[in-house]
Motif scaffolding. Structure first.
Motif, mmCIF file in Angstrom:
data_model
loop_
_atom_site.group_PDB
_atom_site.id
_atom_site.type_symbol
_atom_site.label_atom_id
_atom_site.label_comp_id
_atom_site.label_asym_id
_atom_site.label_seq_id
_atom_site.Cartn_x
_atom_site.Cartn_y
_atom_site.Cartn_z
ATOM 1 N N ASP A 28 41.948 44.417 42.457
ATOM 2 C CA ASP A 28 42.548 42.682 42.825
ATOM 3 C C ASP A 28 44.176 43.552 42.602
ATOM 4 O O ASP A 28 44.986 42.374 43.207
ATOM 5 C CB ASP A 28 42.595 41.847 41.864
ATOM 6 C CG ASP A 28 41.847 42.950 40.199
ATOM 7 O OD1 ASP A 28 42.706 44.025 40.235
ATOM 8 O OD2 ASP A 28 42.675 42.212 39.437
ATOM 9 N N ARG A 32 46.467 42.090 45.410
ATOM 10 C CA ARG A 32 47.982 41.687 45.109
ATOM 11 C C ARG A 32 49.030 41.880 45.281
ATOM 12 O O ARG A 32 50.009 41.393 46.148
ATOM 13 C CB ARG A 32 48.134 41.481 43.359
ATOM 14 C CG ARG A 32 49.002 39.934 43.232
ATOM 15 C CD ARG A 32 49.057 39.892 41.439
ATOM 16 N NE ARG A 32 47.630 39.945 41.045
ATOM 17 C CZ ARG A 32 46.740 38.638 40.756
ATOM 18 N NH1 ARG A 32 47.750 37.432 41.147
ATOM 19 N NH2 ARG A 32 45.715 38.932 40.534
ATOM 20 N N HIS A 47 45.488 35.447 49.147
ATOM 21 C CA HIS A 47 44.684 34.261 47.867
ATOM 22 C C HIS A 47 43.380 33.810 47.462
ATOM 23 O O HIS A 47 43.079 33.795 46.765
ATOM 24 C CB HIS A 47 45.694 33.285 48.388
ATOM 25 C CG HIS A 47 45.219 32.365 47.012
ATOM 26 N ND1 HIS A 47 45.769 32.246 45.785
ATOM 27 C CD2 HIS A 47 44.727 30.710 46.811
ATOM 28 C CE1 HIS A 47 45.139 31.264 45.038
ATOM 29 N NE2 HIS A 47 44.849 30.382 45.332
ATOM 30 N N LEU A 50 41.332 37.139 45.889
ATOM 31 C CA LEU A 50 41.588 37.029 44.618
ATOM 32 C C LEU A 50 41.375 36.563 44.139
ATOM 33 O O LEU A 50 40.582 36.624 42.510
ATOM 34 C CB LEU A 50 43.499 37.208 44.205
ATOM 35 C CG LEU A 50 44.509 38.227 44.778
ATOM 36 C CD1 LEU A 50 45.878 37.749 45.105
ATOM 37 C CD2 LEU A 50 43.834 39.624 44.190
ATOM 38 N N LYS A 54 38.230 37.328 41.334
ATOM 39 C CA LYS A 54 38.182 36.198 39.724
ATOM 40 C C LYS A 54 36.704 35.762 39.327
ATOM 41 O O LYS A 54 35.731 35.907 37.942
ATOM 42 C CB LYS A 54 39.193 35.633 39.409
ATOM 43 C CG LYS A 54 40.472 36.280 39.413
ATOM 44 C CD LYS A 54 41.840 35.084 39.661
ATOM 45 C CE LYS A 54 43.454 35.676 39.134
ATOM 46 N NZ LYS A 54 43.838 34.669 38.924
#
Length: 341
Positions: A28, A32, A47, A50, A54
């Motif tokens: 991650d 990012r 986005h 990510l 999560k």
């Protein structure tokens, strides 16, 4: 996720991920970091990655939802099983890069021949519908009969014109068969159909051997047993044939078949069973499988290059013959008329 990633973009993305992961970044963190340098149209995809990570979504499923190449996704699926993410990212990047390079190479080789084919289709149309009727009307007005050679030439143009315009029909029929019949058959039947096509079966055998040897190499290197490797293959869903094949292999192992005997099948390269036996004897089966997979990949690329190299001169030769026929179809009737005067 509205903009599809090209193979080149996928290769660059996965290659950069591999570089950052090898430097100690978590997955991650690497995504990012790359998102900060991404083009505006791609930031939504970063986005999305990510957010899905999560939520606990496996990385290969994230890329699958982004419509990444199936080969790259399966590499990462197996990476999650054997734990060597950096290695699989590197292999995926190299594979996509090779596919992109081969696509560019073949596109450049075929661009001019395809243009010539369309030009010659136009020439054939003009000859058949404008030039030939003009000569025939002249023959009739002069009460002459075309020579046998002129008759053959005119008939050949009719045949070539019909054949050239039959290609779109054949392409449409092939597409209909693929979507309405082939895709609905079980994976084993699909494989049997491919193996029944003389020019295709060699490619299929090499690809099957390359794919299974490479993935088995990674799983064996991670310490999995033969049985555990096959169970992992059975669980993947991106290549349904290999899922069914793994289930068949597991049943054969339970019946007492030796591991190398599992690869003595017509849809594998005959060398694969020999490599499996040799690797078991020297205790380095994962190494032998990996080395063999790389040689097999080279053989696939060589076959692809050879096919492209054969197609180009074949097209040029065909176009040259058609040009000669066009020239003869215009010159010979004129000579015949001169002789009759």
């Amino acid at each position: 996720m509205k903009n599809k990633w090209s193979n080149a973009e996928q290769s660059v993305f996965i290659g950069r991920l591999n570089s950052l992961v090898q430097k100690g970044y978590s997955l991650d963190e690497a995504i990012r970091f790359l998102s900060l340098q991404a083009a505006q149209k791609r930031r939504g995809d970063y986005h999305f990655c990510l957010m899905e990570l999560k939520r606990g979504t496996p990385f290969h499923q994230v890329l699958q939802q982004l419509h990444f190449h199936r080969d790259a996704v399966t590499y990462l699926f197996f990476a999650e099983q054997h734990g060597d993410l950096a290695f699989s990212l590197n292999e995926s990047s190299q594979l996509l890069s090779r596919k992109h390079e081969q696509f560019i190479k073949i596109t450049r080789m075929m661009r001019y021949p395809i243009l010539l084919i369309f030009i010659m289709m136009g020439v054939l149309y003009v000859v058949q519908h404008i030039i030939a009727p003009q000569f025939l009307s002249v023959y009739q007005s002069m009460n002459m009969k075309p020579s046998p050679l002129n008759t053959v030439l005119l008939a050949s143009f009719q045949f070539l014109a019909a054949a050239s315009f039959a290609f779109p029909v054949l392409f449409l029929l092939a597409g209909s068969f693929y979507f309405l019949s082939y895709r609905r058959k079980p994976p084993a039947q699909q494989m049997n159909m491919l193996m029944s096509i003389p020019l295709v079966k060699e490619w299929v055998k090499l690809f099957n051997s390359y794919y299974i040897s490479l993935q088995l190499s990674n799983l064996l290197k991670a310490g999995l047993s033969y049985y555990e490797c096959l169970v992992t293959f059975r669980e993947q869903s991106l290549y349904p044939f290999f899922s069914e094949e793994a289930n068949t292999m597991i049943n054969r192992l339970k019946k007492g078949d030796r591991f190398e005997e599992l690869f003595a099948q017509p849809h594998y390269d005959p060398q694969l069973a020999e490599i499996a036996a040799y690797g078991q004897r020297n205790g380095m089966l994962h190494r032998e499988f990996y080395t063999y997979s790389q040689y097999t990949l080279q053989r696939l690329e060589e076959k692809l290059s050879s096919a492209a190299a054969f197609i180009q001169p074949a097209v040029f030769t065909s176009v040259g013959l058609i040009v000669l026929l066009v020239y003869l179809s215009m010159i010979l009737p004129m000579y015949q008329m001169i002789d009759q005067i």
